[in-house]
Scaffold this motif. Sequence first.
Motif, PDB file in Angstrom:
ATOM      1  N   GLY A  57       0.918  -0.819   0.158  1.00 41.01           N
ATOM      2  CA  GLY A  57      -0.057   0.118   0.250  1.00 41.01           C
ATOM      3  C   GLY A  57       0.799   1.430   0.026  1.00 41.01           C
ATOM      4  N   ASP A  58       0.230   1.784  -0.480  1.00 32.69           N
ATOM      5  CA  ASP A  58       0.830   3.815  -0.763  1.00 32.69           C
ATOM      6  C   ASP A  58       1.562   4.203   1.099  1.00 32.69           C
ATOM      7  N   VAL A  59       0.984   3.687   2.346  1.00 34.21           N
ATOM      8  CA  VAL A  59       1.381   3.653   3.500  1.00 34.21           C
ATOM      9  C   VAL A  59       2.851   3.446   3.769  1.00 34.21           C
ATOM     10  N   GLU A  60       2.848   2.107   3.436  1.00 35.90           N
ATOM     11  CA  GLU A  60       4.247   1.125   3.239  1.00 35.90           C
ATOM     12  C   GLU A  60       5.449   2.063   2.618  1.00 35.90           C
ATOM     13  N   VAL A  61       5.048   2.583   1.629  1.00 39.43           N
ATOM     14  CA  VAL A  61       5.879   2.795   0.871  1.00 39.43           C
ATOM     15  C   VAL A  61       6.273   4.549   1.333  1.00 39.43           C
ATOM     16  N   LYS A  62       5.640   5.700   1.376  1.00 42.54           N
ATOM     17  CA  LYS A  62       5.953   6.003   1.631  1.00 42.54           C
ATOM     18  C   LYS A  62       6.331   6.597   2.711  1.00 42.54           C
ATOM     19  N   GLU A  63       6.048   5.439   4.457  1.00 42.75           N
ATOM     20  CA  GLU A  63       6.967   5.189   5.798  1.00 42.75           C
ATOM     21  C   GLU A  63       8.270   5.068   4.642  1.00 42.75           C
ATOM     22  N   LYS A  64       8.723   3.717   3.927  1.00 49.01           N
ATOM     23  CA  LYS A  64       9.807   3.697   3.647  1.00 49.01           C
ATOM     24  C   LYS A  64      10.633   5.205   2.770  1.00 49.01           C
ATOM     25  N   LEU A  65      10.306   5.684   2.149  1.00 47.07           N
ATOM     26  CA  LEU A  65      10.559   7.071   1.550  1.00 47.07           C
ATOM     27  C   LEU A  65      10.719   8.366   3.227  1.00 47.07           C
ATOM     28  N   ASN A  66       9.918   8.091   3.367  1.00 46.86           N
ATOM     29  CA  ASN A  66       9.853   9.018   4.779  1.00 46.86           C
ATOM     30  C   ASN A  66      11.293   8.750   6.089  1.00 46.86           C
ATOM     31  N   ILE A  67      11.893   7.039   5.716  1.00 43.97           N
ATOM     32  CA  ILE A  67      13.008   6.900   6.409  1.00 43.97           C
ATOM     33  C   ILE A  67      13.932   8.158   5.123  1.00 43.97           C
ATOM     34  N   ALA A  68      14.146   7.250   4.811  1.00 40.57           N
ATOM     35  CA  ALA A  68      15.121   7.597   3.676  1.00 40.57           C
ATOM     36  C   ALA A  68      15.416   8.903   2.809  1.00 40.57           C
ATOM     37  N   LEU A  69      14.444   9.815   3.011  1.00 34.94           N
ATOM     38  CA  LEU A  69      15.106  11.098   3.106  1.00 34.94           C
ATOM     39  C   LEU A  69      15.589  11.610   4.625  1.00 34.94           C
ATOM     40  N   ASN A  70      15.121  11.412   5.994  1.00 39.20           N
ATOM     41  CA  ASN A  70      15.307  11.808   6.691  1.00 39.20           C
ATOM     42  C   ASN A  70      16.195  10.965   7.332  1.00 39.20           C
ATOM     43  N   LEU A  71      17.549  10.172   6.366  1.00 36.49           N
ATOM     44  CA  LEU A  71      18.605   9.660   6.305  1.00 36.49           C
ATOM     45  C   LEU A  71      19.721  10.798   5.515  1.00 36.49           C
ATOM     46  N   PHE A  72      18.467  11.040   5.072  1.00 33.34           N
ATOM     47  CA  PHE A  72      19.976  11.827   3.864  1.00 33.34           C
ATOM     48  C   PHE A  72      19.845  12.935   4.685  1.00 33.34           C
ATOM     49  N   LEU A  73      18.573  13.926   5.288  1.00 38.17           N
ATOM     50  CA  LEU A  73      18.719  15.335   5.663  1.00 38.17           C
ATOM     51  C   LEU A  73      19.467  15.194   6.847  1.00 38.17           C
ATOM     52  N   ASP A  74      19.315  14.246   7.727  1.00 35.05           N
ATOM     53  CA  ASP A  74      19.907  13.648   8.869  1.00 35.05           C
ATOM     54  C   ASP A  74      20.893  14.567   9.078  1.00 35.05           C
ATOM     55  N   PRO A  75      22.424  14.165   8.445  1.00 36.01           N
ATOM     56  CA  PRO A  75      23.967  14.785   8.150  1.00 36.01           C
ATOM     57  C   PRO A  75      23.630  16.725   8.562  1.00 36.01           C
ATOM     58  N   ILE A  76      22.814  16.992   6.823  1.00 34.39           N
ATOM     59  CA  ILE A  76      22.287  18.038   6.639  1.00 34.39           C
ATOM     60  C   ILE A  76      21.860  19.304   7.979  1.00 34.39           C
ATOM     61  N   ARG A  77      21.111  18.419   8.293  1.00 30.99           N
ATOM     62  CA  ARG A  77      20.302  19.659   9.627  1.00 30.99           C
ATOM     63  C   ARG A  77      21.438  19.700  10.444  1.00 30.99           C
ATOM     64  N   GLU A  78      22.413  18.658  10.817  1.00 29.55           N
ATOM     65  CA  GLU A  78      23.586  18.679  12.275  1.00 29.55           C
ATOM     66  C   GLU A  78      24.279  19.535  11.217  1.00 29.55           C
ATOM     67  N   ARG A  79      24.694  20.360  10.963  1.00 26.88           N
ATOM     68  CA  ARG A  79      25.955  20.918   9.772  1.00 26.88           C
ATOM     69  C   ARG A  79      25.370  21.793   9.519  1.00 26.88           C
ATOM     70  N   ARG A  80      23.817  22.490   9.785  1.00 26.54           N
ATOM     71  CA  ARG A  80      23.606  23.199   9.718  1.00 26.54           C
ATOM     72  C   ARG A  80      23.158  24.058  10.700  1.00 26.54           C
ATOM     73  N   LYS A  81      23.050  23.709  11.606  1.00 28.21           N
ATOM     74  CA  LYS A  81      23.025  24.353  13.331  1.00 28.21           C
ATOM     75  C   LYS A  81      24.296  24.432  13.219  1.00 28.21           C
ATOM     76  N   ALA A  82      25.015  23.567  13.492  1.00 26.39           N
ATOM     77  CA  ALA A  82      26.334  23.964  13.839  1.00 26.39           C
ATOM     78  C   ALA A  82      27.127  25.135  13.046  1.00 26.39           C
ATOM     79  N   PHE A  83      26.860  25.299  12.545  1.00 26.88           N
ATOM     80  CA  PHE A  83      27.544  26.228  11.254  1.00 26.88           C
ATOM     81  C   PHE A  83      26.737  28.068  11.418  1.00 26.88           C
TER      82      PHE A  83
END
Length: 356
Positions: A274-300
């Motif tokens: 279903g769309d729910v599972e597909v979106k849940e997996k995408l949410n995980i993938a996007l946050n894995l991608f954005l986590d280091p960007i958000r961390e570096r941004r906070k430091a800068f």
Amino acid sequence: MQNSQKKRLLTGDRPTGLLHLGHYVGSLKNRIALQDTHDCYFIIADLHMLTTKPSKEDILQIRDHCREMVLDYLACGIDPKKSTIYLQSAVPAVYEMNLIFEMLISLNRLTGLPSLKEMARNAHIDIESTPFGLIGYPVLQTADILMPRAEIVPVGKDNEAHIELSRDIARRFNQYYGEVFPLPSVYLSDVPTLIGTDGKGKMSKSANNTIFLSDDKKAVEKKVKAMYTDPNRIHADQPGNVEGNPVFMYHDVFNMDKSEVDDLKKRYMEGKVGDVEVKEKLNIALNLFLDPIRERRKAFAEDKGLVEAIIYEGTLKMIEISNETIKEMRSAMGLFGNWNKISRIARERESCIKKL
């Protein structure tokens, strides 16, 4: 003349504030990869803001927008030790170059650009009352590109025609006055346009269909849950379309687990997920991608004055480069030859009078 063995590259953004995933795949990813192999210049194109937002209120917002945009640059991996980030309006030569280049292109050539009507529409401007500055936007863009005599310009597909116009202007200047400028080449992204979360067009702030690079996890989850999928698929046990489905387009770009993506696609087309599972997996993938960007941004962001210092130093460097370019342009054109002669004769006369 250029001394660097590396090819010069220029691109940049209008300072409208926070950057989003569309900016990343369309240009930032390339900039990060190319900064080790090219002499890179990234413009904060605040003068271009005046084409659609000329009010004082809009102008006063630019400073904060510049800061947010540069923080996104740094967080994604743009290194000011390798790349020059500068403020367009603080470089005097760009005004003079823009004026000269306006003389080398016809109005018909400008109004024939396919992007002009779209730009006016996005700015909610009637095409019949389009400001001269908006029509001449690509000429100012040419001044930006040719000022450091850039050879490579990473842009989205929608700006490709503008770079061709820059080549035309450079070619005409060289034909009239001698070889001063290289002809810039386009460098397109592998993912030239990222569709928005609503599935109705490219990701854009004005369309409110963005996922920002600085969005926190809750914001990302909320936006992913609301994403457009296959409109003809009502139940999870129905076979669905993967092609043109924004959720799977994002999986292809941002989900590093390709076996997971392949499995989701297979089951989706078979009506087994279903769309729910597909979106849940995408949410995980996007946050894995954005986590280091958000961390570096906070430091800068916590390093007070860092962004301003980077812009200041980069702008001083570009002023020096631009002065070399405009000096060579003037020499090639002979534009100030008459003034130099007049000045010399006037000084000689003044000297003679003083001797009497």
